[in-house]
Design a protein around this motif. Structure first.
Motif, PDB file in Angstrom:
ATOM      1  N   UNK A   1       0.836  -1.193   0.000  1.00  0.00           N
ATOM      2  CA  UNK A   1       0.000   0.000   0.000  1.00  0.00           C
ATOM      3  C   UNK A   1       0.875   1.248   0.000  1.00  0.00           C
ATOM      4  N   UNK A   2       1.895   1.227   0.838  1.00  0.00           N
ATOM      5  CA  UNK A   2       2.822   2.358   0.902  1.00  0.00           C
ATOM      6  C   UNK A   2       3.451   2.625  -0.464  1.00  0.00           C
ATOM      7  N   UNK A   3       3.947   1.571  -1.110  1.00  0.00           N
ATOM      8  CA  UNK A   3       4.624   1.737  -2.389  1.00  0.00           C
ATOM      9  C   UNK A   3       3.652   2.192  -3.480  1.00  0.00           C
ATOM     10  N   UNK A   4       2.433   1.610  -3.486  1.00  0.00           N
ATOM     11  CA  UNK A   4       1.450   1.993  -4.503  1.00  0.00           C
ATOM     12  C   UNK A   4       1.096   3.473  -4.389  1.00  0.00           C
TER      13      UNK A   4
ATOM     14  N   UNK B   1       2.140   6.573  -7.112  1.00  0.00           N
ATOM     15  CA  UNK B   1       1.123   7.320  -7.856  1.00  0.00           C
ATOM     16  C   UNK B   1       0.992   8.763  -7.377  1.00  0.00           C
ATOM     17  N   UNK B   2       1.151   9.016  -6.077  1.00  0.00           N
ATOM     18  CA  UNK B   2       0.957  10.374  -5.568  1.00  0.00           C
ATOM     19  C   UNK B   2       2.126  11.299  -5.891  1.00  0.00           C
ATOM     20  N   UNK B   3       3.329  10.742  -6.062  1.00  0.00           N
ATOM     21  CA  UNK B   3       4.476  11.587  -6.412  1.00  0.00           C
ATOM     22  C   UNK B   3       4.435  12.030  -7.869  1.00  0.00           C
ATOM     23  N   UNK B   4       3.491  11.497  -8.640  1.00  0.00           N
ATOM     24  CA  UNK B   4       3.325  11.971 -10.015  1.00  0.00           C
ATOM     25  C   UNK B   4       2.845  13.412 -10.009  1.00  0.00           C
ATOM     26  N   UNK B   5       1.862  13.708  -9.157  1.00  0.00           N
ATOM     27  CA  UNK B   5       1.240  15.030  -9.199  1.00  0.00           C
ATOM     28  C   UNK B   5       1.492  15.922  -8.010  1.00  0.00           C
ATOM     29  N   UNK B   6       1.849  15.347  -6.861  1.00  0.00           N
ATOM     30  CA  UNK B   6       2.047  16.160  -5.656  1.00  0.00           C
ATOM     31  C   UNK B   6       3.518  16.545  -5.479  1.00  0.00           C
ATOM     32  N   UNK B   7       3.746  17.681  -4.845  1.00  0.00           N
ATOM     33  CA  UNK B   7       5.099  18.203  -4.639  1.00  0.00           C
ATOM     34  C   UNK B   7       5.322  18.502  -3.158  1.00  0.00           C
TER      35      UNK B   7
ATOM     36  N   UNK C   1       0.220  -0.356 -11.010  1.00  0.00           N
ATOM     37  CA  UNK C   1      -0.748  -1.442 -11.175  1.00  0.00           C
ATOM     38  C   UNK C   1      -0.308  -2.686 -10.411  1.00  0.00           C
ATOM     39  N   UNK C   2       0.961  -3.057 -10.551  1.00  0.00           N
ATOM     40  CA  UNK C   2       1.449  -4.269  -9.877  1.00  0.00           C
ATOM     41  C   UNK C   2       1.446  -4.090  -8.363  1.00  0.00           C
ATOM     42  N   UNK C   3       1.885  -2.926  -7.875  1.00  0.00           N
ATOM     43  CA  UNK C   3       1.851  -2.689  -6.429  1.00  0.00           C
ATOM     44  C   UNK C   3       0.411  -2.729  -5.908  1.00  0.00           C
ATOM     45  N   UNK C   4      -0.531  -2.175  -6.675  1.00  0.00           N
ATOM     46  CA  UNK C   4      -1.940  -2.182  -6.259  1.00  0.00           C
ATOM     47  C   UNK C   4      -2.488  -3.605  -6.207  1.00  0.00           C
ATOM     48  N   UNK C   5      -2.128  -4.424  -7.196  1.00  0.00           N
ATOM     49  CA  UNK C   5      -2.578  -5.827  -7.201  1.00  0.00           C
ATOM     50  C   UNK C   5      -1.971  -6.586  -6.031  1.00  0.00           C
ATOM     51  N   UNK C   6      -0.690  -6.378  -5.784  1.00  0.00           N
ATOM     52  CA  UNK C   6      -0.032  -7.051  -4.662  1.00  0.00           C
ATOM     53  C   UNK C   6      -0.662  -6.632  -3.335  1.00  0.00           C
ATOM     54  N   UNK C   7      -1.040  -5.354  -3.231  1.00  0.00           N
ATOM     55  CA  UNK C   7      -1.722  -4.886  -2.024  1.00  0.00           C
ATOM     56  C   UNK C   7      -3.061  -5.601  -1.842  1.00  0.00           C
TER      57      UNK C   7
ATOM     58  N   UNK D   1      -0.790   3.015   9.522  1.00  0.00           N
ATOM     59  CA  UNK D   1      -0.321   4.299  10.056  1.00  0.00           C
ATOM     60  C   UNK D   1       1.203   4.354  10.127  1.00  0.00           C
ATOM     61  N   UNK D   2       1.848   3.209  10.386  1.00  0.00           N
ATOM     62  CA  UNK D   2       3.308   3.211  10.453  1.00  0.00           C
ATOM     63  C   UNK D   2       3.927   3.455   9.080  1.00  0.00           C
ATOM     64  N   UNK D   3       3.270   2.944   8.021  1.00  0.00           N
ATOM     65  CA  UNK D   3       3.775   3.169   6.671  1.00  0.00           C
ATOM     66  C   UNK D   3       3.606   4.624   6.254  1.00  0.00           C
ATOM     67  N   UNK D   4       2.478   5.220   6.605  1.00  0.00           N
ATOM     68  CA  UNK D   4       2.275   6.630   6.281  1.00  0.00           C
ATOM     69  C   UNK D   4       3.271   7.509   7.036  1.00  0.00           C
ATOM     70  N   UNK D   5       3.582   7.123   8.278  1.00  0.00           N
ATOM     71  CA  UNK D   5       4.587   7.856   9.057  1.00  0.00           C
ATOM     72  C   UNK D   5       5.951   7.772   8.400  1.00  0.00           C
ATOM     73  N   UNK D   6       6.315   6.584   7.893  1.00  0.00           N
ATOM     74  CA  UNK D   6       7.638   6.427   7.278  1.00  0.00           C
ATOM     75  C   UNK D   6       7.749   7.247   5.999  1.00  0.00           C
ATOM     76  N   UNK D   7       6.654   7.317   5.215  1.00  0.00           N
ATOM     77  CA  UNK D   7       6.682   8.142   4.003  1.00  0.00           C
ATOM     78  C   UNK D   7       6.813   9.617   4.362  1.00  0.00           C
ATOM     79  N   UNK D   8       6.005  10.062   5.315  1.00  0.00           N
ATOM     80  CA  UNK D   8       6.084  11.463   5.742  1.00  0.00           C
ATOM     81  C   UNK D   8       7.486  11.786   6.251  1.00  0.00           C
ATOM     82  N   UNK D   9       8.113  10.844   6.946  1.00  0.00           N
ATOM     83  CA  UNK D   9       9.444  11.071   7.510  1.00  0.00           C
ATOM     84  C   UNK D   9      10.486  11.272   6.420  1.00  0.00           C
ATOM     85  N   UNK D  10      10.495  10.372   5.401  1.00  0.00           N
ATOM     86  CA  UNK D  10      11.508  10.498   4.352  1.00  0.00           C
ATOM     87  C   UNK D  10      11.263  11.740   3.507  1.00  0.00           C
TER      88      UNK D  10
END
Length: 223
Positions: A75-78, A82-88, A134-140, A187-196
């Motif tokens: 979920x984190x990777x998917x 996708x969100x780094x395509x449009x968000x800055x 697509x592959x990350x979403x399917x794996x999720x 929540x831990x995955x979202x925290x790790x993304x926000x951290x990096x």
């Protein structure tokens, strides 16, 4: 004459992937061993018969714990892909530039060295352009379903040991236990993304492709 291409060993060329693959296998095995002893300890406390290691690998306890973690990682990777395509994020090494065009946004051009889908074009190319997400979403989704299955089986095993009626999957989905397992990982995955994303604005690691150059200003966005 051009500079001759430097020859690297297989380990040098593939060190990152090999190391993390090996760490995955070792830690998954360690999880299975420790989970096996933990589960049998719980069965002993419930005055139930212990199970063998192979049987444990097919148990709800192991399946749930394993895919509960896989699910959150995919979920984190998917979302990250996708969100780094449009968000800055201004100043982050993990963000695309606020204004400058990026190499990853250019239209693919067929060529002798391009991947087959690029040379094929059409629908195949459209799918390939989004294949990572697509592959990350399917794996999720697969991991989420297996987490649910394992958690449901483990829950019903506990119900039987406690002399309680078992639940259907639909009934189990309305209970807090599965969603507690789910959200504590998400929540831990979202925290790790926000951290990096945020820490790379101000902190550096020399030599890492995940960091900006050490002398780059904090306001510089991207690597």
């Amino acid at each position: 004459m051009g500079t001759p291409t430097k020859q690297h060993s297989f380990l040098y060329r593939n060190g990152l992937g090999l190391l993390f693959s090996a760490l995955f296998i070792v830690t998954l095995f360690a999880q299975a061993i420790t989970g096996f002893y933990e589960h049998n300890s719980e069965l002993e406390q419930d005055h139930a018969a212990s199970i063998g290691f192979v049987e444990y690998l097919n148990s709800g306890h192991f399946i749930s714990a394993t895919f509960e973690n896989f699910e959150s990682e995919f979920l984190q990777m998917a979302l990250y892909v996708i969100l780094t395509v449009g968000l800055r994020q201004k100043g982050s090494a993990e963000s695309k530039s606020l204004d400058e065009p990026e190499e990853v946004d250019r239209e693919p051009k067929p060529g002798p060295d391009a991947p087959w889908p690029v040379r094929k074009g059409g629908v195949v190319l459209k799918l390939y352009e989004n294949s990572l997400f697509i592959v990350f979403a399917i794996l999720f989704l697969v991991s989420w379903c297996l987490h649910l299955y394992g958690s449901w089986i483990d829950h019903n095993e506990q119900q039987v040991l406690n002399g309680q009626p078992t639940d259907t999957v639909a009934n189990y989905l309305t209970q807090a236990n599965f969603w507690f397992e789910t959200f504590q990982n998400w929540q831990s995955e979202f925290l790790s993304i926000a951290s990096i994303v945020l820490l790379t604005i101000f902190l550096r690691q020399k030599g890492s492709p995940e960091s900006k150059p050490v002398d780059a200003p904090h306001s510089e966005t991207g690597k």
